[in-house]
Design a protein around this motif. Sequence first.
Motif, short mmCIF file in Angstrom:
data_model
loop_
_atom_site.label_atom_id
_atom_site.label_comp_id
_atom_site.label_asym_id
_atom_site.label_seq_id
_atom_site.Cartn_x
_atom_site.Cartn_y
_atom_site.Cartn_z
N TYR A 207 14.88 1.07 3.42
CA TYR A 207 15.36 1.08 2.03
C TYR A 207 14.99 2.38 1.32
O TYR A 207 15.85 3.06 0.74
N HIS A 211 17.43 5.43 0.11
CA HIS A 211 17.43 5.67 -1.33
C HIS A 211 17.22 7.15 -1.62
O HIS A 211 17.94 7.78 -2.42
N ALA A 214 20.23 9.25 -0.48
CA ALA A 214 21.33 9.13 -1.44
C ALA A 214 21.07 10.01 -2.66
O ALA A 214 22.01 10.60 -3.21
N ILE A 226 22.34 6.77 -8.63
CA ILE A 226 22.43 6.42 -7.22
C ILE A 226 23.72 5.67 -6.92
O ILE A 226 24.33 5.88 -5.86
N ASP A 227 24.17 4.80 -7.82
CA ASP A 227 25.40 4.06 -7.54
C ASP A 227 26.59 5.00 -7.44
O ASP A 227 27.49 4.80 -6.60
N ILE A 230 26.24 6.86 -3.94
CA ILE A 230 26.57 6.09 -2.74
C ILE A 230 28.06 5.75 -2.69
O ILE A 230 28.59 5.41 -1.63
N TYR A 279 22.17 -0.21 -3.42
CA TYR A 279 22.31 1.15 -3.95
C TYR A 279 23.51 1.24 -4.89
O TYR A 279 23.48 2.00 -5.87
#
Length: 425
Positions: A207, A211, A214, A226-227, A230, A279
Amino acid sequence: MRVLIVGAGKLGCGYLVPLFLGAGHEVLLGCHTSAIADRIRSVGGWRVRVTGEPPEEVHGVGTAAVGTTDLDEVVAAADLVVLSVGVANAARVAPHLVPGLAARRGRPVDVWVVENAECAPRVSEAFVHTAAASGARLPPVGVAGAVARVAVGRGSWHEPGVPEFVGDAARRLTVDARPLRRAPPVLPGVHTTDQYRAWLREKLFVYNAGHALAAYLGWLRGHRTIDAAIGDPFVQPVVAGALLEARRAILAAYPGLLPGHGVDHSAVHGPVADVLARYGNTELADPVTRVARDPIRKLAAGDRLMGPVALLSGSDHRLPAHFALGVAAALLYGYGDEAVQAADASAHRLRQLLDERGVLAVLTGVCGLAADDPFAVAVAARYHGFVFTDDGVRFPPAAPVPGPAAPPPDAMSEWRKQLLGQVAR
């Protein structure tokens, strides 16, 4: 049960305090400074929101500053102490708990250290050394590592108004059972294990590794969260490939990992898909700069980026190509960005090291790799191979292919500055 939680940050306020309060325990919050303790008292509480659910109010939590007699009294009376102050601060805060521990007059207590690293041994050593230096007598103390699965992306006492701590629904905590002196409280989503290192590595190398990748790749592409990163068709395949590499390495190192807790850990793709979905949680809106901060620590041997690489090197003869690309991106983090450089001392220092010594020296000194290590050579090639255009950065391929030679070392600094100047636009 009286529980002291030391650390008024995202994890403390967004997960740990609500966890114990919701189970009916009395909670007091230890704060880094008196100013933060006073502010929490003055506003009377805060909000906590799990994404997809309405926010909840948190009230009735007393506060005390670390290093004060108020905190000493709480430590002396507590049934459980929980530290969540950041990897770099855990051993620094520990000496401030010694006066309260000594005041327990031999009554045993457990200290859970909730961090994304194996910090419990350092905390234990700090207790012992501080007590020996001051002549204090410690009670039996069980210092146990604990790893939290939850991601709390937003919320801070440095912001105006009443903060809202926003986290996802992965509210699980794994505590190392071996050092415990007392029976742990029954809490939702919390369990103990005799295989703590496996659980920690599973979280850190899968994870947390994805993370971080990304964040670094997303920063190069100009994303703020982050969203968004990704969701980028250039970023997602690299991160997904690295997650699959790491997951396979973990399962090879720890066969039958974590059985009996509702997840089929014999699979690879299911857990990776779950991580990618986390993510992509748009409500969390986790800032790229928060996840990317302190790149030197994240690039250190045994941490989230180099740890999986070491496991892969021991279990597979293939080069972890997606990690090579991600580590190269981590080395480029913050280059040419004054805001990042000013806010993140680690990113600033990394830039200095790269300019002064070059990429292979950094991979040796920071990451613990030999200069002729095939992975180091691959990272260096990808570091020099990023191409920046007006519509975003283009990544070199994850698999090695023939291509033009990189610019000579003496031209590299100016070449990077020219290319990275395009990222700022």
